[in-house]
Design an enzyme around this catalytic site. Structure first.
Site, PDB file in Angstrom:
ATOM      1  N   GLY B 243       0.824  -1.200   0.000  1.00  0.00           N
ATOM      2  CA  GLY B 243       0.000   0.000   0.000  1.00  0.00           C
ATOM      3  C   GLY B 243       0.859   1.251   0.000  1.00  0.00           C
ATOM      4  O   GLY B 243       0.812   2.049  -0.908  1.00  0.00           O
ATOM      5  N   PHE B 244       1.655   1.396   1.077  1.00  0.00           N
ATOM      6  CA  PHE B 244       2.581   2.530   1.215  1.00  0.00           C
ATOM      7  C   PHE B 244       1.857   3.856   1.122  1.00  0.00           C
ATOM      8  O   PHE B 244       2.398   4.842   0.635  1.00  0.00           O
ATOM      9  CB  PHE B 244       3.722   2.434   0.191  1.00  0.00           C
ATOM     10  CG  PHE B 244       4.297   1.054   0.084  1.00  0.00           C
ATOM     11  CD1 PHE B 244       5.003   0.508   1.135  1.00  0.00           C
ATOM     12  CD2 PHE B 244       4.089   0.281  -1.051  1.00  0.00           C
ATOM     13  CE1 PHE B 244       5.493  -0.784   1.070  1.00  0.00           C
ATOM     14  CE2 PHE B 244       4.589  -1.010  -1.133  1.00  0.00           C
ATOM     15  CZ  PHE B 244       5.295  -1.540  -0.068  1.00  0.00           C
ATOM     16  N   ARG B 616       8.930  -1.635  22.310  1.00  0.00           N
ATOM     17  CA  ARG B 616       9.042  -3.093  22.278  1.00  0.00           C
ATOM     18  C   ARG B 616       8.874  -3.594  20.849  1.00  0.00           C
ATOM     19  O   ARG B 616       7.950  -3.178  20.138  1.00  0.00           O
ATOM     20  CB  ARG B 616       7.973  -3.724  23.166  1.00  0.00           C
ATOM     21  CG  ARG B 616       8.118  -5.235  23.315  1.00  0.00           C
ATOM     22  CD  ARG B 616       6.879  -5.885  23.905  1.00  0.00           C
ATOM     23  NE  ARG B 616       6.519  -5.361  25.215  1.00  0.00           N
ATOM     24  CZ  ARG B 616       7.007  -5.810  26.374  1.00  0.00           C
ATOM     25  NH1 ARG B 616       7.878  -6.790  26.394  1.00  0.00           N
ATOM     26  NH2 ARG B 616       6.610  -5.270  27.520  1.00  0.00           N
ATOM     27  N   LYS B 689       6.007   0.953  19.852  1.00  0.00           N
ATOM     28  CA  LYS B 689       5.704   2.091  18.982  1.00  0.00           C
ATOM     29  C   LYS B 689       5.731   1.616  17.526  1.00  0.00           C
ATOM     30  O   LYS B 689       6.028   0.466  17.243  1.00  0.00           O
ATOM     31  CB  LYS B 689       6.723   3.213  19.215  1.00  0.00           C
ATOM     32  CG  LYS B 689       6.604   3.826  20.608  1.00  0.00           C
ATOM     33  CD  LYS B 689       7.436   5.089  20.792  1.00  0.00           C
ATOM     34  CE  LYS B 689       8.859   4.801  21.147  1.00  0.00           C
ATOM     35  NZ  LYS B 689       9.580   5.992  21.674  1.00  0.00           N
ATOM     36  N   GLY B 690       5.441   2.524  16.618  1.00  0.00           N
ATOM     37  CA  GLY B 690       5.386   2.151  15.209  1.00  0.00           C
ATOM     38  C   GLY B 690       6.772   2.004  14.613  1.00  0.00           C
ATOM     39  O   GLY B 690       7.702   2.715  14.991  1.00  0.00           O
ATOM     40  N   GLY B 692       6.948   0.871  10.949  1.00  0.00           N
ATOM     41  CA  GLY B 692       6.798   0.662   9.509  1.00  0.00           C
ATOM     42  C   GLY B 692       7.364   1.765   8.647  1.00  0.00           C
ATOM     43  O   GLY B 692       7.620   1.560   7.460  1.00  0.00           O
ATOM     44  N   GLU B 693       7.539   2.944   9.216  1.00  0.00           N
ATOM     45  CA  GLU B 693       8.006   4.060   8.403  1.00  0.00           C
ATOM     46  C   GLU B 693       9.350   4.625   8.857  1.00  0.00           C
ATOM     47  O   GLU B 693       9.981   5.387   8.138  1.00  0.00           O
ATOM     48  CB  GLU B 693       6.949   5.177   8.416  1.00  0.00           C
ATOM     49  CG  GLU B 693       5.637   4.731   7.810  1.00  0.00           C
ATOM     50  CD  GLU B 693       4.499   5.699   8.067  1.00  0.00           C
ATOM     51  OE1 GLU B 693       3.783   6.042   7.125  1.00  0.00           O
ATOM     52  OE2 GLU B 693       4.310   6.119   9.232  1.00  0.00           O
TER      53      GLU B 693
END
Lengths: 168, 729
Positions: B243-244, B616, B689-690, B692-693
């Site tokens: 998707g991105f 984590r 935390k996130g 992916g980016e």
């Protein structure tokens, strides 16, 4: 247009619109959706399948050109529960994320190992006469027709090296 | 029964650290992997549905004028054609992420070249394609429109800026300063799976098999676009081929397929062609960024200025949030950050992986490299000296931040101390150089729901409309549930991508894992409480492992405790005070070695390392893959990726993968990734935390900085293609 061919070991008779690509024949008419459509232009490699043992972009040839051919798709290489060594290595090395380019990568890698075994040189082969070695550079070069936007490339290289070790 | 958690206080109990199954964090294989490697995972356009018709979108050939279908009757009469649809409900623009309502509709007026204006539906794909290509679109009464962001009218975005202290005064008094302007081009998400939808009506109920990232929003967007109630719409997206950002909001094929299916009374598939993916889904805005930095004699920043110009279509509210992490990454009392939004008739701008930081931090990090050079300070050391104690604008504490450790550990792992002097190391034709950059990305928690069922046989099922777009959702949700309930991974089934299931946060903004993961955690916590109640012990005294409960020196199987019952709980997480009380972000550092050809100007990335801290880690294997993906996006940004727009009509000149160059295998070395141990109690009860980016938020800067170190050539106009490097050699 009448076309007779063998797909994953099964003889098939198809009578389709002559504009039907091999890719669309697989996806729309045979239910073999493992072969993916990423660009329909021969630019991404997602549709890579094996025709008479060699890797091709299934979007770039018409079905009617394959009369008498033997086609192997990702479904013909292995199934869940009976994965090929290359498929198993992709799972273990996380050689994919979204999974959409993955069947093409695996078909391509499977044929690529055979090309190396047959001594085909590539752009990065130093000695065109010698048997090419399965280096990272050789794998990366030979797999560069298969795009992966998730960018699993380092893991794809690791998976291929692992599979090559197991099959060698 | 629903258990709700509003994240109003830090989760200092760190319950996952006390669980016994040992699944969370483990580098487990993706459970759906065997389906993906055999081609048996089913993506949107891969369902065999009886009587399926095929639709093909037709685009506007210009960016202005009334749209007229010049030969509609002739096309309608072509073999196999079922309908030529030119319906006011067709989308003009794709929906922005989390829009939750229909985007701009109506194909009657052209606003950008490539805009969808009609759909041709036929019995077969080949017939639909031929008929669509035969449809002539006339544009009447058009006038020239602005297409160049640097000359178009613009609107200041004051809410995204800051003006603190006196930057001009700091510039005048600085020991060292820089004042540089960088440009980054538009980027395309280019997911490998083109956007596709199969629409099927049963009476007034619509089922859409689509390729989308955020189903609860997409359902509302689709219903609103069609003018029906969201309860009438079901979207299925169990597998999404990347998707991105481009699949955050509804794209034009979904609405077109739904309208066509209604009109023809048949299920209809509409897949975008690759050029249509480029032209009708989001682009990342190009940017022009003027950066001013000042330091005192000790190398401490006294001023930071970043003035950015971005663009979008008239009426679109999205403006690339270039300054998002500049607000807090570095100290400096005099700060002037500003964002202007130019209005141009190029295709729609929206979210592409890490909107904001991907370009904002990349350019800031190039400017920091220039400042390090000007001040005679090592680039890593300059960054170490400017880590602020607190958020330099709001004064808030950071929730957790292992930024300094990432800089130090990354430098050590890479061998940064061996960095050559500028333009000093040559191997044959090749100049060799090292570069580095910091990574920073905001962290966000979003509302999310999931249902967990513990079956009488002691197996569990997790159900949510969350998506897995390659991010590893199937893996991590199963790991969280297995950890909390003491079950082996294979005893947990994860069902995703169906709007009939509890609504999740969706995949975007790096918030998917922590938000949907927390909803699963909350549901499992409630199941644990019920098990404890049955046993008459405190939940915290209950140890669950391998399907067994251990308590009071006794062991009992889950099946025995359940005694034929099942336990079903829904977890519901909401963001709360912890989102406001502290500054939450993820951090890291990139290190790169490049070789630049002294004859051709070609750059090869030889080595690349990233050290990251994102709370984590839920699955070390899939998290690493996410980081690899971001860093490789960075290689594309640095060296090859550029959407080229024609300056006469704004059309995208390179709308395919042969001319828009994403990295290929040979462009990418065997990158190394280090994930630092961290717990962020403020982020979520998972302390995660996130991630992916984070991998893309500065990566391209490290490469361009390495090119400078190798050659002495400073490229300020991305990407650093051969011509730009060669001009400086």
């Amino acid at each position: 247009m009448q076309t007779s061919l063998t797909i994953n070991g099964t003889a098939r008779e198809l009578d389709l619109d002559p504009r039907t690509s091999l890719l669309d024949a697989l996806r729309h008419h045979l239910g073999l959706t493992g072969t993916k459509k990423g660009c329909d232009h021969g630019q991404c490699g997602a549709c890579t399948a094996l025709v008479n043992g060699r890797r091709v972009n299934a979007c770039l040839s018409l079905l009617c050109m394959h009369d008498g051919d033997e086609v192997t798709t990702i479904e013909g290489l292995g199934q869940p529960g009976a994965l090929s060594p290359m498929q198993q290595a992709f799972v273990e090395k996380d050689g994919f994320q979204c999974g959409y380019c993955t069947p093409g990568q695996i078909c391509s890698a499977t044929a690529m190992l055979e090309e190396i075994a047959q001594g085909w040189p590539s752009h990065v082969t130093e000695d065109l006469e010698a048997q090419p070695e399965l280096t990272i550079e050789e794998i990366s070069e030979r797999m560069s027709g298969n795009l992966c936007r998730c960018s699993a490339y380092p893991n794809i290289v690791d998976a291929i090296r692992k599979a090559a070790g197991e099959t060698a | 029964m629903t258990e709700q958690l509003k994240m109003d206080a830090p989760a200092t109990d760190r319950r996952l650290d006390g669980m016994a199954q040992g699944l969370v964090g483990a580098p487990l294989d993706r459970p759906e992997g065997p389906l993906k490697v055999t081609g048996t995972a089913t993506y949107a356009d891969e369902y065999r549905i009886e009587n399926l018709a095929h639709g093909m979108l037709v685009r506007a050939p210009g960016n202005s004028g009334r749209v007229r279908l010049a030969n509609r009757e002739a096309v309608a009469a072509m073999p196999g054609v079922l309908a030529v649809i030119h319906d006011p409900r067709l989308l003009r623009n794709p929906a922005q992420g989390t829009a939750n309502k229909a985007p701009v509709q109506d194909p009657n007026e052209a606003h950008y070249l490539g805009q969808p204006v009609a759909l041709v539906v036929a019995e077969s794909f080949e017939q639909a394609r031929h008929a669509a290509q035969s449809l002539e679109i006339a544009l009447e009464g058009g006038a020239p429109r602005p297409v160049d962001p640097e000359t178009a009218a613009y609107e200041p975005q004051p809410a995204k800026g800051v003006d603190q202290g006196d930057l001009d005064d700091a510039m005048a008094k600085a020991t060292h300063s820089i004042d540089v302007t960088y440009r980054t081009p538009s980027h395309s998400s280019a997911p490998m799976e083109p956007h596709a939808s199969i629409a099927q009506w049963e009476g007034e109920d619509l089922t859409l098999r689509g390729s989308y990232q955020m189903l609860k929003y997409n359902r509302n967007e689709l219903a609103d676009a069609l003018g029906i109630h969201p309860d009438r719409v079901r979207i299925l997206a169990p597998y999404v081929g990347g998707g991105f950002g481009s699949k955050l909001g509804l794209a034009p094929e979904a609405v077109a397929a739904a309208i066509a299916a209604k009109e023809t009374g048949r299920p209809v598939s509409v897949a975008l062609t690759r050029p249509q993916v480029f032209e009708t889904t989001m682009r990342r805005s190009e940017t022009r960024q003027r950066v001013r930095l000042t330091v005192d004699p000790e190398g401490r920043l006294t001023g930071i200025g970043q003035a950015a110009l971005v663009s979008n279509l008239p009426g679109e509210v999205f403006s690339e949030p270039v300054l998002q992490a500049t607000h807090f990454l570095y100290a400096g009392e005099n700060r002037r950050l500003s964002l202007d939004l130019a209005r141009v008739h190029r295709l729609c701008a929206g979210s592409v992986r890490a909107p904001g930081e991907a370009v904002g931090i990349t350019v800031l990090e190039c400017a920091m490299d220039e400042l390090a050079e000007a001040a005679g300070i090592d680039p890593v050391e300059l960054r170490r000296r400017n880590i602020p104690e607190k958020d330099p604008e709001s004064g808030k504490e950071f929730s957790s931040r292992r930024f300094r450790e990432a800089l130090d550990s990354g430098a050590e792992a890479f061998g940064w101390k061996d960095r050559p002097a500028t333009r000093s190391r040559r191997e044959g034709e090749w100049w060799i150089g090292y570069g580095m950059a910091s990574a920073a990305r905001i962290n966000v928690l979003k509302e999310s729901r999931a249902r967990v069922t513990l079956a009488p046989d002691g197996t569990a099922r997790v159900e949510t409309d969350m998506t897995d777009i390659g991010t590893g959702t199937y893996a991590i949700l199963g790991q969280i549930a297995g950890e909390m309930l003491g079950l082996p991974r294979e005893s947990v089934e994860v069902v995703l991508g169906d709007t009939d299931l509890p609504a999740a946060a969706g995949s975007g903004g790096s918030w998917g894992a922590s938000s949907s993961g927390t909803s699963v955690y909350v549901a499992c916590q409630a199941i644990r409480a019920q098990l404890a109640q049955r046993l008459g012990v405190a939940e915290t005294d209950l140890t669950l492992r391998d399907g067994q409960a251990v308590f009071d020196n006794r062991t009992e199987s889950l099946a025995a405790i359940l005694n034929g019952d099942e336990i079903v709980k829904e977890g519901h997480v909401l963001p709360g005070e912890t989102s406001k009380a502290v500054r939450q972000a993820t951090f890291g550092a990139y290190f790169v070695e490049v070789a630049v050809n002294g004859v051709t100007g070609e750059t090869r990335v030889r080595r690349m390392h990233g050290s990251f801290a994102a709370g984590r880690i839920l699955n070390a294997k899939t998290a690493r893959s996410q980081c690899l993906g971001g860093m490789i996006f960075g290689i594309g940004m640095a060296l090859t990726e550029e959407m080229a727009f024609d300056d006469r009509d704004g059309h995208l000149a390179n709308h395919n993968l042969a001319e828009y160059h994403i990295p290929v295998n040979a462009d990418v070395p065997q990158i190394t990734v280090e994930l630092l141990e961290e717990r962020d109690d403020w982020a979520s009860p998972l302390q995660a935390k996130g991630i992916g980016e984070l991998g893309i938020c500065g990566a391209a800067g490290a490469i361009v900085n390495a090119i400078y170190n190798a050659t002495g050539v400073r490229v300020r106009d991305f990407p650093a293609t051969l011509d730009k490097v060669l001009a400086g050699l």
